[in-house]
Scaffold this active site. Structure first.
Site, mmCIF file in Angstrom:
data_model
loop_
_atom_site.group_PDB
_atom_site.id
_atom_site.type_symbol
_atom_site.label_atom_id
_atom_site.label_comp_id
_atom_site.label_asym_id
_atom_site.label_seq_id
_atom_site.Cartn_x
_atom_site.Cartn_y
_atom_site.Cartn_z
ATOM 1 N N HIS A 147 -16.549 80.945 -41.286
ATOM 2 C CA HIS A 147 -17.637 80.341 -40.510
ATOM 3 C C HIS A 147 -17.186 79.128 -39.699
ATOM 4 C CE1 HIS A 147 -20.255 82.846 -42.984
ATOM 5 N NE2 HIS A 147 -21.285 82.487 -42.231
ATOM 6 N N THR A 172 -14.223 76.401 -70.016
ATOM 7 C CA THR A 172 -13.415 76.365 -68.796
ATOM 8 C C THR A 172 -12.570 77.629 -68.655
ATOM 9 O OG1 THR A 172 -11.521 75.308 -69.864
ATOM 10 C CG2 THR A 172 -13.250 73.858 -68.984
ATOM 11 N N GLY A 219 -16.855 68.703 -75.601
ATOM 12 C CA GLY A 219 -17.276 69.856 -74.818
ATOM 13 C C GLY A 219 -16.754 71.125 -75.450
ATOM 14 N N ILE A 237 -27.311 69.399 -70.741
ATOM 15 C CA ILE A 237 -28.194 70.361 -71.391
ATOM 16 C C ILE A 237 -29.188 70.921 -70.375
ATOM 17 C CG2 ILE A 237 -29.739 70.789 -73.315
ATOM 18 C CD1 ILE A 237 -26.842 69.900 -74.055
ATOM 19 N N GLU A 247 -19.719 77.178 -69.623
ATOM 20 C CA GLU A 247 -19.551 78.169 -70.698
ATOM 21 C C GLU A 247 -18.086 78.331 -71.106
ATOM 22 O OE1 GLU A 247 -21.901 79.348 -72.374
ATOM 23 O OE2 GLU A 247 -23.670 79.080 -71.119
ATOM 24 N N LEU A 297 -25.571 71.763 -77.210
ATOM 25 C CA LEU A 297 -24.238 71.771 -77.804
ATOM 26 C C LEU A 297 -23.417 70.563 -77.374
ATOM 27 C CD1 LEU A 297 -23.262 75.538 -77.265
ATOM 28 C CD2 LEU A 297 -24.611 74.528 -79.119
ATOM 29 N N THR A 298 -23.156 70.441 -76.071
ATOM 30 C CA THR A 298 -22.205 69.470 -75.530
ATOM 31 C C THR A 298 -22.638 68.037 -75.780
ATOM 32 O OG1 THR A 298 -21.609 71.052 -73.798
ATOM 33 C CG2 THR A 298 -21.012 68.753 -73.423
#
Length: 394
Positions: free
Chosen positions: A349, A376, A140, A166, A374, A134-135
């Protein structure tokens, strides 16, 4: 390696028992075949070939594909739990099956009878493995702005253009490729078509992208130069339906990314709960200090809320409902939970969280991708608001 064998179930009780068996088998696989190798593979940014082969043997590449095509035919709800558990061990492995399944389910929902019978059995076994194209470098979120063009010549399309970011494009061999078959169409989406393409002359993997996190999985730029595709490879057999077809697949993608967020947030919590009981300051474990206890409480609540939102979206998807609002909510909240929990885990931590010897450092690098991929999280909030207004007109 055991193969997951799923029989058709008739009752909710049988389905639940079946899910428990599947998840138990998956947990054993992750514990013995993935967890011991994550650190080395991730550090080397090395594709996990052996893990992928074992996933093929288990049937995970066909977990959502219908049983009539050789898949497991699992519910989206069960699939989300699978992704959750995989991501808690190594998120990159979940990406290898996610993009593949978006492609496969797009074929299953929209393909012709011949496309389904030809491709889905091979996708279910992992013989054919890939994702979605797609992108593009300048496109985008606004998919209607893509520039990759497929010009028809007789019984073929000649494809020219490029794609980027991709997944599964280097080690995979098939893509659902979004192209413009009529660049002058108005509205633009009527000129967009989805092609199911296998690699061949004119299909070039230009380069593998170097990433902050999400290592081990192939994410690449692609170039198409006079790449010829038979007209029979139009998914559904009709031009101009590509955008609608792939948007349905992105609902599944957002549920998957939400499930990844849940898994990563859970991993950050688990690491923090364990470490906070071992690390001592001022004569007592740090979990007994109020500052740390407050963080753990917030982290645990985020995980549970994210998991419930993801389950709600998966159930809606399984019912066949339009669920872009539910998937958007789950994706937005769960991925933000992953990001926040990864940061809090690093703080708990201390300096050790900044060391590559501890898993927390990897979680901290992996989490930001989820807020971008997928769609933003800014876009998710817009989708949620638009659906909210549409469902509640005055």
């Amino acid at each position: 390696m055991a193969t997951i064998d799923v029989e058709k179930t008739e009752t909710a009780e049988e389905a639940k028992a079946n899910e428990v068996l599947i998840l138990d088998m998956l947990d054993r696989f992750l514990r013995t075949e993935v967890k011991p190798y994550v650190h080395a593979l991730e550090a080397a940014d090395e594709y996990p070939h052996e893990i992928v082969e074992k996933m093929k043997d288990m049937g995970l590449f066909g977990c959502l594909i219908a049983q009539e095509y050789g898949g497991l035919g699992l519910s989206t709800s069960t699939y989300a739990k699978i992704v959750d558990r995989i991501s808690a061990v190594w998120m990159s492995v979940s990406g290898i099956i996610n993009s593949h399944l978006i492609m496969a389910m797009t074929v299953q929902r929209n393909g012709t009878a011949e496309q389904k019978s030809t491709y889905l059995p091979r996708m279910a076994t992992g013989e054919l493995r890939g994702g979605i194209g797609l992108t593009e470098p300048d496109c985008g979120t606004d998919l209607q702005a893509i520039r990759t063009v497929a010009r028809r010549e007789g019984d073929e399309y000649v494809v020219n253009g490029s794609k980027t970011w991709i997944t599964n494009s280097l080690h995979g061999n098939v893509l659902a490729l979004l192209v413009k078959t009529d660049p002058k169409a108005e509205p633009r989406h009527k000129g967009m078509t989805l092609l199911l393409v296998e690699k061949g002359p004119g299909f070039e993997v230009s380069r593998k992208l170097e990433k902050l996190g999400y290592k081990g999985i192939d994410t690449c730029e692609l170039t198409f130069t006079d790449f010829r595709v038979p007209v029979s490879q139009v998914i559904g057999g009709e031009e101009g339906r590509g955008l609608k077809q792939i948007l349905g697949g992105l609902e599944l993608g957002r549920i998957n990314v939400a499930a990844r967020g849940v898994g990563l947030a859970q991993a950050a919590l688990d690491e923090s709960v364990s470490y906070s009981q071992q690390r001592k300051t001022f004569g007592k474990p740090i979990c007994e200090h109020q500052a740390i206890a407050l963080k753990l409480g917030e982290m645990a609540t985020r995980v549970q809320a994210a998991r419930l939102l993801t389950e709600a979206a998966a159930v809606a998807y399984d019912r066949g409902e339009r669920c872009d609002m539910e998937a958007g909510m789950a994706k937005y909240f769960a991925t933000e939970a992953a990001l926040e929990n990864s940061i809090e885990a690093m703080r708990i931590h201390g300096a050790y969280g900044y060391s590559k010897e501890f898993n927390v450092e990897r979680l901290y690098r992996d989490a930001p991708l989820l807020c971008i991929g997928e769609g933003t999280n800014e876009m998710q909030r817009i989708i949620i608001a638009k659906n909210l207004i549409a469902r509640n007109p005055v």
